[in-house]
Write a protein that holds these residues in place. Sequence first.
Motif, PDB file in Angstrom:
ATOM      1  N   ASP A  27       0.798  -1.317   0.094  1.00 18.51           N
ATOM      2  CA  ASP A  27      -0.080  -0.233   0.465  1.00 18.51           C
ATOM      3  C   ASP A  27       0.831   1.373   0.076  1.00 18.51           C
ATOM      4  O   ASP A  27       0.774   2.093   1.198  1.00 18.51           O
ATOM      5  N   SER A  28       1.707   0.967  -1.081  1.00 13.97           N
ATOM      6  CA  SER A  28       2.492   2.179  -1.003  1.00 13.97           C
ATOM      7  C   SER A  28       2.480   3.882  -1.433  1.00 13.97           C
ATOM      8  O   SER A  28       1.391   4.207  -2.275  1.00 13.97           O
ATOM      9  N   LEU A  29       3.127   4.545  -0.501  1.00 11.15           N
ATOM     10  CA  LEU A  29       2.248   5.564  -0.576  1.00 11.15           C
ATOM     11  C   LEU A  29       3.373   6.451  -2.146  1.00 11.15           C
ATOM     12  O   LEU A  29       2.763   7.448  -2.790  1.00 11.15           O
ATOM     13  N   SER A  92      10.738   7.743  -4.318  1.00  9.85           N
ATOM     14  CA  SER A  92      11.294   6.504  -3.427  1.00  9.85           C
ATOM     15  C   SER A  92      10.907   7.290  -1.391  1.00  9.85           C
ATOM     16  O   SER A  92      10.990   8.755  -1.618  1.00  9.85           O
ATOM     17  N   PRO A  93      10.547   6.205  -0.914  1.00  5.93           N
ATOM     18  CA  PRO A  93      10.490   6.295   0.742  1.00  5.93           C
ATOM     19  C   PRO A  93      11.935   6.726   1.033  1.00  5.93           C
ATOM     20  O   PRO A  93      12.947   6.708   0.166  1.00  5.93           O
ATOM     21  N   GLU A  94      12.077   7.924   2.059  1.00  3.44           N
ATOM     22  CA  GLU A  94      13.020   7.860   3.095  1.00  3.44           C
ATOM     23  C   GLU A  94      12.540   7.629   4.289  1.00  3.44           C
ATOM     24  O   GLU A  94      11.865   7.571   4.466  1.00  3.44           O
ATOM     25  N   PHE A  95      14.103   6.661   4.393  1.00  8.49           N
ATOM     26  CA  PHE A  95      14.517   6.198   5.360  1.00  8.49           C
ATOM     27  C   PHE A  95      15.492   6.575   6.256  1.00  8.49           C
ATOM     28  O   PHE A  95      16.766   6.204   5.538  1.00  8.49           O
ATOM     29  N   ASN A  96      15.497   7.263   7.521  1.00 11.52           N
ATOM     30  CA  ASN A  96      16.121   7.237   8.040  1.00 11.52           C
ATOM     31  C   ASN A  96      16.805   8.852   7.962  1.00 11.52           C
ATOM     32  O   ASN A  96      18.225   8.687   7.703  1.00 11.52           O
ATOM     33  N   SER A  97      16.461   9.791   7.027  1.00 13.92           N
ATOM     34  CA  SER A  97      16.644  10.756   6.572  1.00 13.92           C
ATOM     35  C   SER A  97      17.621  10.354   4.722  1.00 13.92           C
ATOM     36  O   SER A  97      18.405  10.718   4.883  1.00 13.92           O
ATOM     37  N   GLY A 134       8.740  15.062   3.974  1.00 17.06           N
ATOM     38  CA  GLY A 134       7.909  14.592   2.699  1.00 17.06           C
ATOM     39  C   GLY A 134       8.756  13.658   1.616  1.00 17.06           C
ATOM     40  O   GLY A 134       8.827  13.223   1.209  1.00 17.06           O
ATOM     41  N   GLY A 135       9.651  13.086   2.786  1.00 16.85           N
ATOM     42  CA  GLY A 135      10.752  12.182   2.276  1.00 16.85           C
ATOM     43  C   GLY A 135      11.948  13.346   1.552  1.00 16.85           C
ATOM     44  O   GLY A 135      12.727  12.137   0.543  1.00 16.85           O
ATOM     45  N   ASN A 136      11.706  14.451   1.827  1.00 14.29           N
ATOM     46  CA  ASN A 136      12.896  15.612   0.344  1.00 14.29           C
ATOM     47  C   ASN A 136      14.378  14.704   1.332  1.00 14.29           C
ATOM     48  O   ASN A 136      15.219  15.234  -0.147  1.00 14.29           O
ATOM     49  N   ARG A 137      14.589  14.645   2.391  1.00 22.79           N
ATOM     50  CA  ARG A 137      16.416  14.482   3.095  1.00 22.79           C
ATOM     51  C   ARG A 137      16.443  13.112   2.172  1.00 22.79           C
ATOM     52  O   ARG A 137      17.940  13.338   1.750  1.00 22.79           O
ATOM     53  N   GLY A 138      15.886  12.077   2.143  1.00 21.75           N
ATOM     54  CA  GLY A 138      16.884  10.801   1.056  1.00 21.75           C
ATOM     55  C   GLY A 138      16.737  11.581   0.067  1.00 21.75           C
ATOM     56  O   GLY A 138      17.650  10.741  -0.626  1.00 21.75           O
TER      57      GLY A 138
HETATM   58  C1  LIG Z   1      12.891   2.069   8.367  1.00 28.00           C
HETATM   59  C2  LIG Z   1      12.303   3.151   8.385  1.00 28.00           C
HETATM   60  C3  LIG Z   1      12.824   4.390   8.434  1.00 28.00           C
HETATM   61  C4  LIG Z   1      11.582   5.314   8.377  1.00 28.00           C
HETATM   62  N1  LIG Z   1      12.327   6.405   8.141  1.00 28.00           N
HETATM   63  C5  LIG Z   1      11.846   7.681   7.747  1.00 28.00           C
HETATM   64  C6  LIG Z   1      12.837   9.219   7.084  1.00 28.00           C
HETATM   65  O1  LIG Z   1      13.457   9.132   8.242  1.00 28.00           O
HETATM   66  N2  LIG Z   1      11.605  10.202   7.230  1.00 28.00           N
HETATM   67  C7  LIG Z   1      10.307   9.859   6.606  1.00 28.00           C
HETATM   68  O2  LIG Z   1       9.832  10.799   6.253  1.00 28.00           O
HETATM   69  N3  LIG Z   1       9.998   8.547   6.910  1.00 28.00           N
HETATM   70  C8  LIG Z   1      10.479   7.449   7.442  1.00 28.00           C
HETATM   71  N4  LIG Z   1       9.894   6.061   7.711  1.00 28.00           N
HETATM   72  C9  LIG Z   1       8.495   6.160   7.059  1.00 28.00           C
HETATM   73  C10 LIG Z   1       8.512   6.187   5.983  1.00 28.00           C
HETATM   74  O3  LIG Z   1       7.884   7.091   5.414  1.00 28.00           O
HETATM   75  C11 LIG Z   1       7.095   5.434   5.794  1.00 28.00           C
HETATM   76  O4  LIG Z   1       7.048   3.866   5.658  1.00 28.00           O
HETATM   77  C12 LIG Z   1       6.454   5.721   3.911  1.00 28.00           C
HETATM   78  O5  LIG Z   1       4.732   5.545   3.922  1.00 28.00           O
HETATM   79  C13 LIG Z   1       7.280   4.953   3.000  1.00 28.00           C
HETATM   80  O6  LIG Z   1       6.576   4.716   2.207  1.00 28.00           O
HETATM   81  P1  LIG Z   1       5.537   4.081   1.255  1.00 28.00           P
HETATM   82  O7  LIG Z   1       4.618   4.342   1.721  1.00 28.00           O
HETATM   83  O8  LIG Z   1       6.282   4.358  -0.270  1.00 28.00           O
HETATM   84  O9  LIG Z   1       6.340   2.359   1.247  1.00 28.00           O
HETATM   85  C14 LIG Z   1      10.752   5.188   7.725  1.00 28.00           C
HETATM   86  C15 LIG Z   1      10.040   4.161   7.754  1.00 28.00           C
HETATM   87  C16 LIG Z   1      10.550   2.893   7.670  1.00 28.00           C
HETATM   88  C17 LIG Z   1      10.580   1.241   7.979  1.00 28.00           C
END
Ligand SMILES: Cc1cc2nc3c(=O)[nH]c(=O)nc-3n(C[C@H](O)[C@H](O)[C@H](O)COP(=O)(O)O)c2cc1C
Length: 222
Positions: A27-29, A92-97, A134-138
Amino acid sequence: MPDTVHDKSGGREPLRFLVFSASLRKDSLNTRLIKLAAEVIEKNGSRVDYAEMKEFDCPSYNQDVETEGVFPAGATEFRNRILANDAIIISSPEFNSSVPGFLKNAIDWVSRFRPQPFNERHVLLMSASPSMVGGNRGLWSLRIPLEHLGARVYPNMFSLATAHKAFTPEGKLEDKTLVTRFGDNIINFMNLAEAATHYPCMKKAWVEFLGEKPDPVTERVE
Ligand SMILES: Cc1cc2nc3c(=O)[nH]c(=O)nc-3n(C[C@H](O)[C@H](O)[C@H](O)COP(=O)(O)O)c2cc1C
């Protein structure tokens, strides 16, 4: 209901865009956002090659495996799809910035092919996240390996903040201002990718920047 689809094609030559969400989640955003990007591209006369991250997913990079001449199927698929298209759009999602590990890992694998397929490819980056950023740092982190590999990463990126609340039940963007901004960002990227693909005079102009004396031959527009 605001319309996410822009139509300002104005005689553009069709290009092929590899379009994918770098999320493995059902269900990815980011997948919702990239589907809207695909609509804008098609509405504006270009072709979409829609991919899913699971097609490009790779085991962790290991140089011993590469030395044996073995590339994972995901890396080969990613390379082939890059080469089959003129430009790329990634949400792309942002994970841990930063960049999700599986995306960086896939980029690392693909970077080992020769010729290296990211070189001179135009790329537009977008992201979606429940956060206010909004995930911009990623995306700033994602630029680094891509630019290192010679990709032409478009300056304007699109990051959808509070993305869990941003979509209508039909999957469109709720906010009218964002609809316009999103569409314009993609169309401007399409215009640049088209110019770079179909009008090689841009490359001549680049050579002039390196100190060539003005010359009617290099100044001529093709
Ligand atoms: C390991 C992990 C790290 C994350 N770190 C961030 C982050 O640094 N910044 C952020 O905005 N969201 C973070 N998130 C939340 C994601 O933005 C959120 O789960 C998002 O819905 C993932 O994208 P998707 O919906 O396309 O799968 C993190 C999620 C996970 C699982």
